[in-house]
Write a protein that holds these residues in place. Structure first.
Motif, PDB file in Angstrom:
ATOM      1  N   VAL A   1       5.931 -43.464  27.722  1.00 49.51           N
ATOM      2  CA  VAL A   1       4.768 -43.667  26.860  1.00 49.51           C
ATOM      3  C   VAL A   1       4.364 -42.357  26.189  1.00 49.51           C
ATOM      4  O   VAL A   1       4.063 -42.320  24.986  1.00 49.51           O
ATOM      5  CB  VAL A   1       3.596 -44.241  27.679  1.00 49.51           C
ATOM      6  CG1 VAL A   1       2.302 -44.224  26.873  1.00 49.51           C
ATOM      7  CG2 VAL A   1       3.909 -45.663  28.125  1.00 49.51           C
ATOM      8  N   VAL A   2       4.370 -41.262  26.930  1.00 41.88           N
ATOM      9  CA  VAL A   2       4.017 -39.961  26.355  1.00 41.88           C
ATOM     10  C   VAL A   2       4.982 -39.578  25.244  1.00 41.88           C
ATOM     11  O   VAL A   2       4.583 -39.100  24.169  1.00 41.88           O
ATOM     12  CB  VAL A   2       3.988 -38.888  27.459  1.00 41.88           C
ATOM     13  CG1 VAL A   2       3.829 -37.498  26.851  1.00 41.88           C
ATOM     14  CG2 VAL A   2       2.848 -39.150  28.435  1.00 41.88           C
ATOM     15  N   VAL A   3       6.284 -39.798  25.484  1.00 36.62           N
ATOM     16  CA  VAL A   3       7.291 -39.461  24.460  1.00 36.62           C
ATOM     17  C   VAL A   3       7.080 -40.303  23.212  1.00 36.62           C
ATOM     18  O   VAL A   3       7.163 -39.797  22.076  1.00 36.62           O
ATOM     19  CB  VAL A   3       8.705 -39.661  25.036  1.00 36.62           C
ATOM     20  CG1 VAL A   3       9.751 -39.535  23.937  1.00 36.62           C
ATOM     21  CG2 VAL A   3       8.978 -38.641  26.126  1.00 36.62           C
ATOM     22  N   LEU A   4       6.799 -41.605  23.379  1.00 37.88           N
ATOM     23  CA  LEU A   4       6.575 -42.469  22.218  1.00 37.88           C
ATOM     24  C   LEU A   4       5.345 -42.032  21.431  1.00 37.88           C
ATOM     25  O   LEU A   4       5.350 -42.044  20.193  1.00 37.88           O
ATOM     26  CB  LEU A   4       6.410 -43.919  22.689  1.00 37.88           C
ATOM     27  CG  LEU A   4       7.685 -44.593  23.238  1.00 37.88           C
ATOM     28  CD1 LEU A   4       7.354 -45.982  23.756  1.00 37.88           C
ATOM     29  CD2 LEU A   4       8.759 -44.671  22.153  1.00 37.88           C
ATOM     30  N   ILE A   5       4.284 -41.632  22.136  1.00 36.93           N
ATOM     31  CA  ILE A   5       3.079 -41.158  21.448  1.00 36.93           C
ATOM     32  C   ILE A   5       3.388 -39.890  20.646  1.00 36.93           C
ATOM     33  O   ILE A   5       2.939 -39.736  19.497  1.00 36.93           O
ATOM     34  CB  ILE A   5       1.955 -40.912  22.469  1.00 36.93           C
ATOM     35  CG1 ILE A   5       1.481 -42.242  23.066  1.00 36.93           C
ATOM     36  CG2 ILE A   5       0.783 -40.179  21.821  1.00 36.93           C
ATOM     37  CD1 ILE A   5       0.479 -42.089  24.189  1.00 36.93           C
ATOM     38  N   MET A   6       4.185 -38.992  21.229  1.00 36.89           N
ATOM     39  CA  MET A   6       4.541 -37.770  20.514  1.00 36.89           C
ATOM     40  C   MET A   6       5.345 -38.093  19.262  1.00 36.89           C
ATOM     41  O   MET A   6       5.104 -37.531  18.188  1.00 36.89           O
ATOM     42  CB  MET A   6       5.330 -36.849  21.446  1.00 36.89           C
ATOM     43  CG  MET A   6       4.512 -36.263  22.593  1.00 36.89           C
ATOM     44  SD  MET A   6       5.499 -35.266  23.714  1.00 36.89           S
ATOM     45  CE  MET A   6       6.012 -33.954  22.606  1.00 36.89           C
ATOM     46  N   TRP A   7       6.308 -39.012  19.384  1.00 31.03           N
ATOM     47  CA  TRP A   7       7.110 -39.391  18.217  1.00 31.03           C
ATOM     48  C   TRP A   7       6.231 -40.041  17.140  1.00 31.03           C
ATOM     49  O   TRP A   7       6.429 -39.798  15.944  1.00 31.03           O
ATOM     50  CB  TRP A   7       8.221 -40.347  18.636  1.00 31.03           C
ATOM     51  CG  TRP A   7       9.461 -39.641  19.089  1.00 31.03           C
ATOM     52  CD1 TRP A   7       9.948 -39.515  20.349  1.00 31.03           C
ATOM     53  CD2 TRP A   7      10.370 -38.919  18.250  1.00 31.03           C
ATOM     54  NE1 TRP A   7      11.103 -38.769  20.353  1.00 31.03           N
ATOM     55  CE2 TRP A   7      11.394 -38.391  19.078  1.00 31.03           C
ATOM     56  CE3 TRP A   7      10.433 -38.677  16.881  1.00 31.03           C
ATOM     57  CZ2 TRP A   7      12.442 -37.639  18.583  1.00 31.03           C
ATOM     58  CZ3 TRP A   7      11.483 -37.922  16.381  1.00 31.03           C
ATOM     59  CH2 TRP A   7      12.471 -37.410  17.221  1.00 31.03           C
ATOM     60  N   ALA A   8       5.294 -40.893  17.562  1.00 28.98           N
ATOM     61  CA  ALA A   8       4.402 -41.525  16.593  1.00 28.98           C
ATOM     62  C   ALA A   8       3.580 -40.470  15.842  1.00 28.98           C
ATOM     63  O   ALA A   8       3.376 -40.564  14.626  1.00 28.98           O
ATOM     64  CB  ALA A   8       3.489 -42.519  17.306  1.00 28.98           C
ATOM     65  N   GLY A   9       3.113 -39.446  16.553  1.00 27.82           N
ATOM     66  CA  GLY A   9       2.367 -38.373  15.905  1.00 27.82           C
ATOM     67  C   GLY A   9       3.214 -37.610  14.901  1.00 27.82           C
ATOM     68  O   GLY A   9       2.760 -37.276  13.798  1.00 27.82           O
ATOM     69  N   VAL A  10       4.479 -37.329  15.274  1.00 25.29           N
ATOM     70  CA  VAL A  10       5.379 -36.615  14.352  1.00 25.29           C
ATOM     71  C   VAL A  10       5.628 -37.436  13.106  1.00 25.29           C
ATOM     72  O   VAL A  10       5.603 -36.930  11.969  1.00 25.29           O
ATOM     73  CB  VAL A  10       6.695 -36.280  15.080  1.00 25.29           C
ATOM     74  CG1 VAL A  10       7.717 -35.733  14.092  1.00 25.29           C
ATOM     75  CG2 VAL A  10       6.449 -35.271  16.192  1.00 25.29           C
ATOM     76  N   ILE A  11       5.874 -38.759  13.276  1.00 25.37           N
ATOM     77  CA  ILE A  11       6.143 -39.626  12.118  1.00 25.37           C
ATOM     78  C   ILE A  11       4.908 -39.713  11.219  1.00 25.37           C
ATOM     79  O   ILE A  11       5.018 -39.659   9.989  1.00 25.37           O
ATOM     80  CB  ILE A  11       6.575 -41.017  12.608  1.00 25.37           C
ATOM     81  CG1 ILE A  11       7.940 -40.923  13.308  1.00 25.37           C
ATOM     82  CG2 ILE A  11       6.647 -42.003  11.449  1.00 25.37           C
ATOM     83  CD1 ILE A  11       8.369 -42.199  13.993  1.00 25.37           C
ATOM     84  N   ALA A  12       3.715 -39.841  11.819  1.00 29.48           N
ATOM     85  CA  ALA A  12       2.492 -39.910  11.017  1.00 29.48           C
ATOM     86  C   ALA A  12       2.281 -38.619  10.222  1.00 29.48           C
ATOM     87  O   ALA A  12       1.908 -38.651   9.041  1.00 29.48           O
ATOM     88  CB  ALA A  12       1.292 -40.179  11.927  1.00 29.48           C
ATOM     89  N   LEU A  13       2.535 -37.474  10.834  1.00 26.72           N
ATOM     90  CA  LEU A  13       2.395 -36.204  10.137  1.00 26.72           C
ATOM     91  C   LEU A  13       3.384 -36.091   8.983  1.00 26.72           C
ATOM     92  O   LEU A  13       3.044 -35.626   7.890  1.00 26.72           O
ATOM     93  CB  LEU A  13       2.599 -35.048  11.128  1.00 26.72           C
ATOM     94  CG  LEU A  13       2.470 -33.629  10.566  1.00 26.72           C
ATOM     95  CD1 LEU A  13       1.070 -33.414  10.016  1.00 26.72           C
ATOM     96  CD2 LEU A  13       2.780 -32.603  11.637  1.00 26.72           C
ATOM     97  N   PHE A  14       4.612 -36.560   9.196  1.00 23.31           N
ATOM     98  CA  PHE A  14       5.618 -36.513   8.136  1.00 23.31           C
ATOM     99  C   PHE A  14       5.207 -37.394   6.960  1.00 23.31           C
ATOM    100  O   PHE A  14       5.325 -36.993   5.799  1.00 23.31           O
ATOM    101  CB  PHE A  14       6.966 -36.975   8.696  1.00 23.31           C
ATOM    102  CG  PHE A  14       8.039 -37.098   7.653  1.00 23.31           C
ATOM    103  CD1 PHE A  14       8.700 -35.979   7.177  1.00 23.31           C
ATOM    104  CD2 PHE A  14       8.374 -38.341   7.148  1.00 23.31           C
ATOM    105  CE1 PHE A  14       9.688 -36.091   6.221  1.00 23.31           C
ATOM    106  CE2 PHE A  14       9.359 -38.465   6.184  1.00 23.31           C
ATOM    107  CZ  PHE A  14      10.023 -37.344   5.715  1.00 23.31           C
ATOM    108  N   CYS A  15       4.713 -38.618   7.248  1.00 23.70           N
ATOM    109  CA  CYS A  15       4.293 -39.521   6.178  1.00 23.70           C
ATOM    110  C   CYS A  15       3.122 -38.924   5.386  1.00 23.70           C
ATOM    111  O   CYS A  15       3.057 -39.044   4.160  1.00 23.70           O
ATOM    112  CB  CYS A  15       3.902 -40.868   6.766  1.00 23.70           C
ATOM    113  SG  CYS A  15       5.289 -41.791   7.492  1.00 23.70           S
ATOM    114  N   ARG A  16       2.225 -38.263   6.074  1.00 29.99           N
ATOM    115  CA  ARG A  16       1.074 -37.661   5.401  1.00 29.99           C
ATOM    116  C   ARG A  16       1.540 -36.542   4.461  1.00 29.99           C
ATOM    117  O   ARG A  16       1.083 -36.457   3.320  1.00 29.99           O
ATOM    118  CB  ARG A  16       0.109 -37.114   6.436  1.00 29.99           C
ATOM    119  CG  ARG A  16      -1.163 -36.529   5.844  1.00 29.99           C
ATOM    120  CD  ARG A  16      -2.087 -36.058   6.942  1.00 29.99           C
ATOM    121  NE  ARG A  16      -3.299 -35.461   6.395  1.00 29.99           N
ATOM    122  CZ  ARG A  16      -4.244 -34.894   7.131  1.00 29.99           C
ATOM    123  NH1 ARG A  16      -4.113 -34.875   8.450  1.00 29.99           N
ATOM    124  NH2 ARG A  16      -5.311 -34.369   6.563  1.00 29.99           N
TER     125      ARG A  16
END
Length: 204
Positions: free
Chosen positions: A137-152
């Motif tokens: 779960v922690v790894v998935l949250i980190m990946w979601a944060g990275v993807i959101a930052l990239f999209c922004r």
């Protein structure tokens, strides 16, 4: 059998216990006080109310356990333990009384112990799985944060592209043909046909 000569400057073994008790076997364990060098052990095994003894001795070892074999089921036994040192044998331990179970009872005890071990293993497995799920779960949250930052960042770059195109168009228009101060385009000072007039000389 000649009894072992005792050296009472030594102390007797302590915490003498019976483990792995079955209908026809058992394991006796003990502890030795600190500071006494050990080179072996001696055990006397006796049936209750029977004078016959079984004497077990082993040297060149520092082990603190011994297996008892060929026991009779549903029988009472008494055990004494001594350890052997360079100064001779220690005093015997306090007598340990135990009774062997019936074969079926021993099987039930063994099955019960296996069930307890299985429950412990299941509990440990559950804890490990819970830990693995937390890590995932922690790894998935980190990946979601990275993807959101990239999209922004991508949206910001995309929004800046029209402004850059407008600036380029403005700069290109400023660099086009300059106009005359009076409003007209600058023209050449010379006529289009910049040729000298031909002169013909005729003699009379």
């Amino acid at each position: 059998m000649t009894p072992l000569r005792l050296h009472y400057s030594l102390t007797a073994p302590v915490n003498v216990t019976i483990k792995a008790l079955k209908a026809n076997s058992a394991v006796v364990t003990w502890d030795i006080p600190e500071g006494d060098p050990v080179i072996g052990f001696a055990i006397t095994q006796q049936k209750k109310d029977v004078r016959m003894l079984r004497f077990i001795q082993e040297v060149n070892t520092t082990t603190r356990s011994c297996a008892l074999w060929d026991l009779e089921e549903e029988t009472d036994y008494i055990v004494h333990v001594q350890y052997l040192s360079l100064n001779g044998p220690s005093p015997p331990s306090e007598p340990l009384h135990f009774r062997t179970p019936h074969v079926k009872e021993a099987e039930q005890l063994a099955s019960k112990s296996k069930d307890e071990v299985t429950k412990e293993e299941v509990g440990q497995t559950t804890q490990l799985r819970a830990g693995e799920l937390i890590i995932i779960v922690v790894v998935l949250i980190m990946w979601a944060g990275v993807i959101a930052l990239f999209c922004r960042q991508y949206d910001i770059i995309k929004d800046n592209e029209p402004n850059n195109n407008k600036d380029k168009a403005k700069n290109s228009s400023e660099c086009s043909t300059p106009e005359h101060p009076t409003g007209g385009l600058l023209r050449s000072k010379f006529p289009k046909n910049n040729r000298k007039p031909s002169v013909n000389i005729i003699e009379v």
